[in-house]
Write a protein that holds these residues in place. Structure first.
Motif, PDB file in Angstrom:
ATOM      1  N   LEU A   1      -5.004   3.211   8.675  1.00  0.00           N
ATOM      2  CA  LEU A   1      -3.748   3.820   9.125  1.00  0.00           C
ATOM      3  C   LEU A   1      -3.552   3.640  10.628  1.00  0.00           C
ATOM      4  CD1 LEU A   1      -3.644   7.234   7.204  1.00  0.00           C
ATOM      5  CD2 LEU A   1      -2.205   5.229   6.808  1.00  0.00           C
ATOM      6  N   ARG A   2      -4.605   3.912  11.385  1.00  0.00           N
ATOM      7  CA  ARG A   2      -4.514   3.792  12.851  1.00  0.00           C
ATOM      8  C   ARG A   2      -4.248   2.359  13.288  1.00  0.00           C
ATOM      9  NH1 ARG A   2      -7.370   7.968  16.393  1.00  0.00           N
ATOM     10  NH2 ARG A   2      -7.573   9.736  14.994  1.00  0.00           N
ATOM     11  N   GLY A   3      -4.822   1.431  12.538  1.00  0.00           N
ATOM     12  CA  GLY A   3      -4.635   0.025  12.890  1.00  0.00           C
ATOM     13  C   GLY A   3      -3.306  -0.545  12.432  1.00  0.00           C
ATOM     14  N   GLY A   4      -2.540   0.248  11.709  1.00  0.00           N
ATOM     15  CA  GLY A   4      -1.244  -0.233  11.232  1.00  0.00           C
ATOM     16  C   GLY A   4      -1.372  -1.236  10.101  1.00  0.00           C
ATOM     17  N   ARG A   5      -2.546  -1.300   9.514  1.00  0.00           N
ATOM     18  CA  ARG A   5      -2.760  -2.241   8.406  1.00  0.00           C
ATOM     19  C   ARG A   5      -2.408  -1.575   7.080  1.00  0.00           C
ATOM     20  NH1 ARG A   5      -7.932  -2.609  11.101  1.00  0.00           N
ATOM     21  NH2 ARG A   5      -8.825  -1.631   9.263  1.00  0.00           N
ATOM     22  N   PRO A   6      -2.106  -2.368   6.088  1.00  0.00           N
ATOM     23  CA  PRO A   6      -1.892  -1.788   4.760  1.00  0.00           C
ATOM     24  C   PRO A   6      -3.195  -1.140   4.267  1.00  0.00           C
ATOM     25  CG  PRO A   6      -1.182  -4.094   4.818  1.00  0.00           C
ATOM     26  CD  PRO A   6      -1.869  -3.814   6.112  1.00  0.00           C
ATOM     27  N   VAL A   7      -3.061  -0.037   3.575  1.00  0.00           N
ATOM     28  CA  VAL A   7      -4.231   0.669   3.073  1.00  0.00           C
ATOM     29  C   VAL A   7      -4.691  -0.016   1.790  1.00  0.00           C
ATOM     30  CG1 VAL A   7      -5.073   2.890   2.225  1.00  0.00           C
ATOM     31  CG2 VAL A   7      -3.417   2.819   4.092  1.00  0.00           C
ATOM     32  N   ASP A   8      -5.954  -0.457   1.786  1.00  0.00           N
ATOM     33  CA  ASP A   8      -6.463  -1.164   0.614  1.00  0.00           C
ATOM     34  C   ASP A   8      -6.969  -0.183  -0.462  1.00  0.00           C
ATOM     35  OD1 ASP A   8      -9.068  -0.347   1.337  1.00  0.00           O
ATOM     36  OD2 ASP A   8      -9.529  -2.261   2.296  1.00  0.00           O
ATOM     37  N   GLN A   9      -7.342  -0.730  -1.601  1.00  0.00           N
ATOM     38  CA  GLN A   9      -7.747   0.092  -2.738  1.00  0.00           C
ATOM     39  C   GLN A   9      -9.015   0.892  -2.441  1.00  0.00           C
ATOM     40  OE1 GLN A   9      -5.746   0.447  -5.460  1.00  0.00           O
ATOM     41  NE2 GLN A   9      -7.123   2.148  -5.898  1.00  0.00           N
ATOM     42  N   ARG A  10      -9.950   0.302  -1.712  1.00  0.00           N
ATOM     43  CA  ARG A  10     -11.193   1.026  -1.374  1.00  0.00           C
ATOM     44  C   ARG A  10     -10.888   2.277  -0.551  1.00  0.00           C
ATOM     45  NH1 ARG A  10     -15.393   0.234   2.991  1.00  0.00           N
ATOM     46  NH2 ARG A  10     -17.231   1.282   2.178  1.00  0.00           N
ATOM     47  N   ALA A  11      -9.963   2.148   0.406  1.00  0.00           N
ATOM     48  CA  ALA A  11      -9.586   3.292   1.239  1.00  0.00           C
ATOM     49  C   ALA A  11      -8.858   4.356   0.421  1.00  0.00           C
ATOM     50  CB  ALA A  11      -8.715   2.832   2.404  1.00  0.00           C
ATOM     51  N   LEU A  12      -7.968   3.916  -0.468  1.00  0.00           N
ATOM     52  CA  LEU A  12      -7.264   4.874  -1.328  1.00  0.00           C
ATOM     53  C   LEU A  12      -8.237   5.594  -2.252  1.00  0.00           C
ATOM     54  CD1 LEU A  12      -4.033   2.884  -2.270  1.00  0.00           C
ATOM     55  CD2 LEU A  12      -4.211   4.896  -0.796  1.00  0.00           C
ATOM     56  N   ASP A  13      -9.210   4.854  -2.782  1.00  0.00           N
ATOM     57  CA  ASP A  13     -10.222   5.470  -3.649  1.00  0.00           C
ATOM     58  C   ASP A  13     -11.059   6.482  -2.879  1.00  0.00           C
ATOM     59  OD1 ASP A  13      -9.302   3.948  -5.756  1.00  0.00           O
ATOM     60  OD2 ASP A  13     -10.928   2.460  -5.642  1.00  0.00           O
ATOM     61  N   ALA A  14     -11.382   6.160  -1.630  1.00  0.00           N
ATOM     62  CA  ALA A  14     -12.154   7.092  -0.799  1.00  0.00           C
ATOM     63  C   ALA A  14     -11.349   8.366  -0.548  1.00  0.00           C
ATOM     64  CB  ALA A  14     -12.527   6.431   0.531  1.00  0.00           C
ATOM     65  N   ARG A  15     -10.050   8.198  -0.273  1.00  0.00           N
ATOM     66  CA  ARG A  15      -9.191   9.367  -0.058  1.00  0.00           C
ATOM     67  C   ARG A  15      -9.087  10.218  -1.320  1.00  0.00           C
ATOM     68  NH1 ARG A  15      -3.030   8.579   0.127  1.00  0.00           N
ATOM     69  NH2 ARG A  15      -3.392   8.959  -2.061  1.00  0.00           N
ATOM     70  N   ARG A  16      -8.875   9.583  -2.455  1.00  0.00           N
ATOM     71  CA  ARG A  16      -8.765  10.329  -3.726  1.00  0.00           C
ATOM     72  C   ARG A  16     -10.063  11.056  -4.060  1.00  0.00           C
ATOM     73  NH1 ARG A  16      -6.116   5.428  -5.663  1.00  0.00           N
ATOM     74  NH2 ARG A  16      -3.903   5.782  -5.402  1.00  0.00           N
ATOM     75  N   ALA A  17     -11.182  10.373  -3.896  1.00  0.00           N
ATOM     76  CA  ALA A  17     -12.479  11.005  -4.183  1.00  0.00           C
ATOM     77  C   ALA A  17     -12.729  12.179  -3.243  1.00  0.00           C
ATOM     78  CB  ALA A  17     -13.599   9.963  -4.065  1.00  0.00           C
ATOM     79  N   PHE A  18     -12.349  12.020  -1.984  1.00  0.00           N
ATOM     80  CA  PHE A  18     -12.516  13.099  -1.008  1.00  0.00           C
ATOM     81  C   PHE A  18     -11.659  14.311  -1.388  1.00  0.00           C
ATOM     82  CE2 PHE A  18     -11.652  15.132   3.139  1.00  0.00           C
ATOM     83  CZ  PHE A  18     -12.949  15.325   3.564  1.00  0.00           C
ATOM     84  N   ASN A  19     -10.404  14.061  -1.755  1.00  0.00           N
ATOM     85  CA  ASN A  19      -9.523  15.164  -2.163  1.00  0.00           C
ATOM     86  C   ASN A  19     -10.047  15.862  -3.416  1.00  0.00           C
ATOM     87  OD1 ASN A  19      -7.623  15.113  -0.097  1.00  0.00           O
ATOM     88  ND2 ASN A  19      -6.397  13.544  -1.103  1.00  0.00           N
ATOM     89  N   THR A  20     -10.554  15.096  -4.359  1.00  0.00           N
ATOM     90  CA  THR A  20     -11.132  15.680  -5.570  1.00  0.00           C
ATOM     91  C   THR A  20     -12.355  16.511  -5.222  1.00  0.00           C
ATOM     92  OG1 THR A  20     -10.307  13.869  -6.935  1.00  0.00           O
ATOM     93  CG2 THR A  20     -12.140  15.160  -7.824  1.00  0.00           C
ATOM     94  N   MET A  21     -13.173  16.002  -4.325  1.00  0.00           N
ATOM     95  CA  MET A  21     -14.357  16.741  -3.901  1.00  0.00           C
ATOM     96  C   MET A  21     -13.958  18.066  -3.259  1.00  0.00           C
ATOM     97  SD  MET A  21     -17.242  15.719  -1.099  1.00  0.00           S
ATOM     98  CE  MET A  21     -16.026  15.903   0.189  1.00  0.00           C
ATOM     99  N   LEU A  22     -12.929  18.056  -2.421  1.00  0.00           N
ATOM    100  CA  LEU A  22     -12.467  19.292  -1.784  1.00  0.00           C
ATOM    101  C   LEU A  22     -11.898  20.270  -2.807  1.00  0.00           C
ATOM    102  CD1 LEU A  22     -10.628  17.975   1.387  1.00  0.00           C
ATOM    103  CD2 LEU A  22     -12.853  19.093   1.287  1.00  0.00           C
ATOM    104  N   ARG A  23     -11.119  19.754  -3.722  1.00  0.00           N
ATOM    105  CA  ARG A  23     -10.432  20.597  -4.686  1.00  0.00           C
ATOM    106  C   ARG A  23     -11.383  21.176  -5.743  1.00  0.00           C
ATOM    107  NH1 ARG A  23      -7.176  16.919  -6.472  1.00  0.00           N
ATOM    108  NH2 ARG A  23      -8.475  16.407  -8.246  1.00  0.00           N
ATOM    109  N   ASP A  24     -12.349  20.395  -6.181  1.00  0.00           N
ATOM    110  CA  ASP A  24     -13.210  20.822  -7.288  1.00  0.00           C
ATOM    111  C   ASP A  24     -14.624  21.168  -6.841  1.00  0.00           C
ATOM    112  OD1 ASP A  24     -11.048  20.354  -8.966  1.00  0.00           O
ATOM    113  OD2 ASP A  24     -11.684  18.309  -9.432  1.00  0.00           O
ATOM    114  N   ASP A  25     -15.317  20.200  -6.282  1.00  0.00           N
ATOM    115  CA  ASP A  25     -16.730  20.383  -5.949  1.00  0.00           C
ATOM    116  C   ASP A  25     -16.941  21.459  -4.889  1.00  0.00           C
ATOM    117  OD1 ASP A  25     -16.967  18.281  -7.679  1.00  0.00           O
ATOM    118  OD2 ASP A  25     -17.502  16.795  -6.159  1.00  0.00           O
ATOM    119  N   LEU A  26     -16.120  21.444  -3.858  1.00  0.00           N
ATOM    120  CA  LEU A  26     -16.287  22.427  -2.792  1.00  0.00           C
ATOM    121  C   LEU A  26     -16.036  23.841  -3.312  1.00  0.00           C
ATOM    122  CD1 LEU A  26     -16.870  23.163   0.123  1.00  0.00           C
ATOM    123  CD2 LEU A  26     -14.473  22.688   0.654  1.00  0.00           C
TER     124      LEU A  26
END
Length: 170
Positions: A129-154
């Motif tokens: 995001l900071r670099g102004g580059r398109p967000v790739d699938q690995r980054a989106l997966d990391a974001r989704r997994a992080f949100n799931t971890m916050l919502r459920d695991d935490l």
């Protein structure tokens, strides 16, 4: 005959006085014990409330950070740096506060699970995001997994931290 009555009265008075003193001592001891229990319960309750506030602050700050990143992805980076920096500082402060208040189990989870997941989000999603580059699938997966971890695991992890506030009579 009159001396026996006086002696009996003295014995009764001594026994009565001794009983009064013993009763007073027992009452003082019991009152002191009750006060110690009250003080301990009050201290435990305050510690639990601080822990709950720490958990709430952390969850809110982390969610607000992730929401702002999603907003940046949707609308662009321009004029959003200052607000992002504010949210990052709030997240970092809440994280440090939670580390201080956490049980040993939650502390280990924060260090061993949360921190690496946050690092992955920062080094993939945020960096793109900071670099102004398109967000790739690995980054989106990391974001989704992080949100799931916050919502459920935490949530599952912190529930035992605030047990006494949920069930104060246990």
């Amino acid at each position: 005959m009159g001396g026996g009555i006086v002696e009996g009265a003295v014995v009764v008075a001594v026994i009565g006085g001794g009983a009064a003193v013993a009763g007073g001592l027992l009452t003082a001891f019991a009152t002191r014990s009750v006060e110690r229990l009250r003080l301990r319960a009050s201290l435990v309750e305050k510690a639990q409330e601080r822990r709950l506030a720490g958990v709430e602050d952390f969850m809110l700050a982390t969610s607000l950070w992730m929401d702002w990143l999603t907003y940046i992805q949707e609308s662009g980076w321009e004029d959003k740096q200052e607000e992002l920096n504010r949210r990052v500082r709030a997240r970092d402060e809440a994280y440090r506060r939670l580390l201080l208040l956490a049980s040993d189990d939650l502390y280990r989870w924060l260090k061993d699970t949360y921190l690496p997941a946050e690092h992955l989000v920062r080094t993939t999603y945020v960096r793109q995001l900071r670099g102004g580059r398109p967000v790739d699938q690995r980054a989106l997966d990391a974001r989704r997994a992080f949100n799931t971890m916050l919502r459920d695991d935490l949530v599952d992890k912190v529930r035992p931290e605030i047990h006494r506030l949920r069930d104060p009579l246990a």
